[in-house]
Scaffold this motif. Sequence first.
Motif, PDB file in Angstrom:
ATOM      1  N   VAL A 157       1.015  -0.917   0.238  1.00  0.00           N
ATOM      2  CA  VAL A 157       0.022   0.023   0.454  1.00  0.00           C
ATOM      3  C   VAL A 157       0.628   1.159  -0.233  1.00  0.00           C
ATOM      4  O   VAL A 157       1.010   2.066  -0.826  1.00  0.00           O
ATOM      5  CB  VAL A 157      -0.919  -0.010   1.050  1.00  0.00           C
ATOM      6  CG1 VAL A 157      -1.728   1.280   1.636  1.00  0.00           C
ATOM      7  CG2 VAL A 157      -1.348  -0.739   1.075  1.00  0.00           C
ATOM      8  N   LEU A 158       1.647   1.493   0.636  1.00  0.00           N
ATOM      9  CA  LEU A 158       3.073   2.536   0.896  1.00  0.00           C
ATOM     10  C   LEU A 158       3.986   2.356   0.286  1.00  0.00           C
ATOM     11  O   LEU A 158       4.339   3.365   0.399  1.00  0.00           O
ATOM     12  CB  LEU A 158       3.088   2.917   2.489  1.00  0.00           C
ATOM     13  CG  LEU A 158       1.901   2.716   3.376  1.00  0.00           C
ATOM     14  CD1 LEU A 158       2.682   2.814   5.267  1.00  0.00           C
ATOM     15  CD2 LEU A 158       0.909   3.941   2.993  1.00  0.00           C
ATOM     16  N   GLY A 159       4.103   1.150  -0.268  1.00  0.00           N
ATOM     17  CA  GLY A 159       5.690   1.132  -1.256  1.00  0.00           C
ATOM     18  C   GLY A 159       6.667   1.665  -0.539  1.00  0.00           C
ATOM     19  O   GLY A 159       8.170   1.938  -0.915  1.00  0.00           O
ATOM     20  N   SER A 212      -5.381  -2.248  10.356  1.00  0.00           N
ATOM     21  CA  SER A 212      -6.921  -2.316   9.432  1.00  0.00           C
ATOM     22  C   SER A 212      -6.366  -0.523   9.422  1.00  0.00           C
ATOM     23  O   SER A 212      -7.114  -0.524   8.181  1.00  0.00           O
ATOM     24  CB  SER A 212      -7.292  -2.601  10.512  1.00  0.00           C
ATOM     25  OG  SER A 212      -7.463  -3.527  10.601  1.00  0.00           O
ATOM     26  N   LEU A 213      -5.296  -0.246   9.585  1.00  0.00           N
ATOM     27  CA  LEU A 213      -5.648   1.421   9.791  1.00  0.00           C
ATOM     28  C   LEU A 213      -5.066   1.937   8.395  1.00  0.00           C
ATOM     29  O   LEU A 213      -5.274   2.490   7.676  1.00  0.00           O
ATOM     30  CB  LEU A 213      -4.973   2.239  10.171  1.00  0.00           C
ATOM     31  CG  LEU A 213      -4.489   3.565  10.941  1.00  0.00           C
ATOM     32  CD1 LEU A 213      -6.601   3.787  11.389  1.00  0.00           C
ATOM     33  CD2 LEU A 213      -3.513   4.424  12.037  1.00  0.00           C
ATOM     34  N   VAL A 214      -4.028   0.868   7.737  1.00  0.00           N
ATOM     35  CA  VAL A 214      -3.024   1.254   6.932  1.00  0.00           C
ATOM     36  C   VAL A 214      -3.938   0.840   5.637  1.00  0.00           C
ATOM     37  O   VAL A 214      -4.224   1.674   4.339  1.00  0.00           O
ATOM     38  CB  VAL A 214      -1.623   0.283   6.310  1.00  0.00           C
ATOM     39  CG1 VAL A 214      -1.193   0.238   5.153  1.00  0.00           C
ATOM     40  CG2 VAL A 214      -0.319   0.850   7.504  1.00  0.00           C
ATOM     41  N   LEU A 215      -4.514  -0.352   5.599  1.00  0.00           N
ATOM     42  CA  LEU A 215      -6.185  -0.797   4.372  1.00  0.00           C
ATOM     43  C   LEU A 215      -6.678   0.235   4.129  1.00  0.00           C
ATOM     44  O   LEU A 215      -7.186   0.578   3.275  1.00  0.00           O
ATOM     45  CB  LEU A 215      -5.886  -2.264   4.181  1.00  0.00           C
ATOM     46  CG  LEU A 215      -5.767  -3.644   4.246  1.00  0.00           C
ATOM     47  CD1 LEU A 215      -5.656  -4.536   5.138  1.00  0.00           C
ATOM     48  CD2 LEU A 215      -5.704  -3.371   2.708  1.00  0.00           C
ATOM     49  N   MET A 216      -7.419   0.637   5.515  1.00  0.00           N
ATOM     50  CA  MET A 216      -8.112   2.286   5.132  1.00  0.00           C
ATOM     51  C   MET A 216      -7.347   3.059   4.462  1.00  0.00           C
ATOM     52  O   MET A 216      -8.690   4.105   3.387  1.00  0.00           O
ATOM     53  CB  MET A 216      -9.129   2.377   6.487  1.00  0.00           C
ATOM     54  CG  MET A 216      -9.901   1.042   7.134  1.00  0.00           C
ATOM     55  SD  MET A 216     -10.459   1.470   8.519  1.00  0.00           S
ATOM     56  CE  MET A 216     -11.461   3.393   8.073  1.00  0.00           C
ATOM     57  N   ASP A 220      -8.121   1.439  -2.496  1.00  0.00           N
ATOM     58  CA  ASP A 220      -7.415   0.295  -3.320  1.00  0.00           C
ATOM     59  C   ASP A 220      -8.987  -1.051  -3.000  1.00  0.00           C
ATOM     60  O   ASP A 220      -7.998  -1.324  -1.988  1.00  0.00           O
ATOM     61  CB  ASP A 220      -7.040   0.531  -4.282  1.00  0.00           C
ATOM     62  CG  ASP A 220      -6.508   0.051  -5.466  1.00  0.00           C
ATOM     63  OD1 ASP A 220      -7.367   0.194  -5.880  1.00  0.00           O
ATOM     64  OD2 ASP A 220      -5.346   0.449  -6.291  1.00  0.00           O
ATOM     65  N   PRO A 221     -10.052  -0.722  -4.226  1.00  0.00           N
ATOM     66  CA  PRO A 221     -10.836  -2.320  -3.656  1.00  0.00           C
ATOM     67  C   PRO A 221      -9.462  -3.289  -4.146  1.00  0.00           C
ATOM     68  O   PRO A 221      -9.653  -4.852  -3.680  1.00  0.00           O
ATOM     69  CB  PRO A 221     -11.936  -1.604  -4.392  1.00  0.00           C
ATOM     70  CG  PRO A 221     -12.173  -0.762  -4.584  1.00  0.00           C
ATOM     71  CD  PRO A 221     -10.197  -0.053  -4.593  1.00  0.00           C
ATOM     72  N   GLU A 222      -9.241  -3.501  -4.829  1.00  0.00           N
ATOM     73  CA  GLU A 222      -7.964  -3.848  -5.661  1.00  0.00           C
ATOM     74  C   GLU A 222      -6.922  -4.469  -4.788  1.00  0.00           C
ATOM     75  O   GLU A 222      -6.514  -5.913  -4.879  1.00  0.00           O
ATOM     76  CB  GLU A 222      -7.341  -4.125  -7.061  1.00  0.00           C
ATOM     77  CG  GLU A 222      -8.140  -3.847  -8.252  1.00  0.00           C
ATOM     78  CD  GLU A 222      -9.288  -5.448  -8.437  1.00  0.00           C
ATOM     79  OE1 GLU A 222      -8.485  -6.549  -8.549  1.00  0.00           O
ATOM     80  OE2 GLU A 222      -9.877  -5.392  -8.639  1.00  0.00           O
ATOM     81  N   ILE A 223      -6.126  -3.158  -4.142  1.00  0.00           N
ATOM     82  CA  ILE A 223      -5.283  -3.802  -3.156  1.00  0.00           C
ATOM     83  C   ILE A 223      -5.822  -4.943  -1.723  1.00  0.00           C
ATOM     84  O   ILE A 223      -5.081  -5.659  -1.789  1.00  0.00           O
ATOM     85  CB  ILE A 223      -4.527  -2.466  -3.292  1.00  0.00           C
ATOM     86  CG1 ILE A 223      -3.948  -1.979  -3.988  1.00  0.00           C
ATOM     87  CG2 ILE A 223      -3.121  -2.406  -1.613  1.00  0.00           C
ATOM     88  CD1 ILE A 223      -2.960  -0.440  -4.002  1.00  0.00           C
ATOM     89  N   ILE A 224      -6.966  -3.754  -1.372  1.00  0.00           N
ATOM     90  CA  ILE A 224      -7.788  -4.931   0.198  1.00  0.00           C
ATOM     91  C   ILE A 224      -8.042  -5.919  -1.194  1.00  0.00           C
ATOM     92  O   ILE A 224      -7.302  -7.008   0.713  1.00  0.00           O
ATOM     93  CB  ILE A 224      -8.393  -3.735  -0.059  1.00  0.00           C
ATOM     94  CG1 ILE A 224      -8.232  -2.282   0.534  1.00  0.00           C
ATOM     95  CG2 ILE A 224      -9.514  -4.624   0.766  1.00  0.00           C
ATOM     96  CD1 ILE A 224      -9.228  -1.331   0.636  1.00  0.00           C
TER      97      ILE A 224
END
Length: 380
Positions: A157-159, A212-216, A220-224
């Motif tokens: 997510v954050l690279g 959970s915080l990073v995912l929210m 991006d639905p595909e990344i999640i």
Amino acid sequence: MSASADPDGALPGVAQLPDAQGLLHPAARHVAQSEPGPVPAEPAARTSRPVLFVLAAAALLVSVAVSVRIGTTDVTYTALLRAVGAHLGLDTEPLPRLVDSLIWDLRIPRVLMAALVGASLAVCGAALQALTRNALADPYLLGISSGASTGAVAVVVLGVGAGAVGVTGGAFVGALVSFGLLMLLLRRSGLDSVRIVLTGVVVAQLFTALTSLVLMASGDPEIIRAITQWLLGSMASARWDAVAVCAVVTAVGLAVMWVYATALDGFSFGADTAASLGVDVRTTRTVLLVVTSLVTAVAVAAVGAIGFVGLIVPHVVRFLVGPLHRTLLPFSALVGALFLVWTDALARVAFAPQEVPVGVFTALLGVPLFLLVLRKRGEL
């Protein structure tokens, strides 16, 4: 000392130490013996356990061969033998390149990784259940899985370090960070079993919240979706280099834990009993915590978080062969490998052509198995 003086719960299948009379249960007397072996009261087990071990090892080899064949594309045993023979330098007719790649580069590493991860998680679970005297302990008790998940999510997510480490490397770094935090907290509070469990739960909750915080934040639905699938575990990305690393770590970890088998027998009755047998309680706990954490970190980094293997397999094996860890650890490795090899095969074909994360099936199979073990022991 009475076992009832210990505040921790006892392991299922391990009898309690009696009270004032000072007479030990036969299993406890065996712990104090200098020469390892079956409990004298069980002469039949001396011959049946080696035979059972050989049968389990043979079943694992057959299961690996059968599992390689299973998938959306069937593979014949002849093709399997030809592919293995060609890569081992034997005089065999080579297969078409596509079929050879399917077998050698995809199927075999995947099945071997399932066996290695199943073995490592089962052995770590058996060790931690004795070390903490907690029947519900498993390799993820220490927060290693949660830390690995945070590391993987941070990369995707954050690279963070994406070019240098990738998802597997990020997961491994996250697992080490969570373990480092655990040991830092335990350094101040001590290494008794209750504190290990409670601190592990706290660390796991912290990293779960961070994940959970990073995912929210990604949105991006595909990344999640991709991360959620990874969190449930999958062998699909297994390759030979990862298999080699996991094989070395699993072998070393199992060897170290087997060396401490008698100490683990003592821990099953409490830290005081282990100390009375000459075990350096603090050093042994530290070594076993480090080893189980590293083995778990490598497994989770390779395939994601797969639950219930480290929880249910040791209970099943303990029910079959008894609580002594010189027997329990190698049998747990074999049964854990068998369980995950077949579970992964089921995950590949149950809803083909779509593949289900293997963690879904380990939970679906693990829950009724665990309840069955509890029922057999009269605890349900």
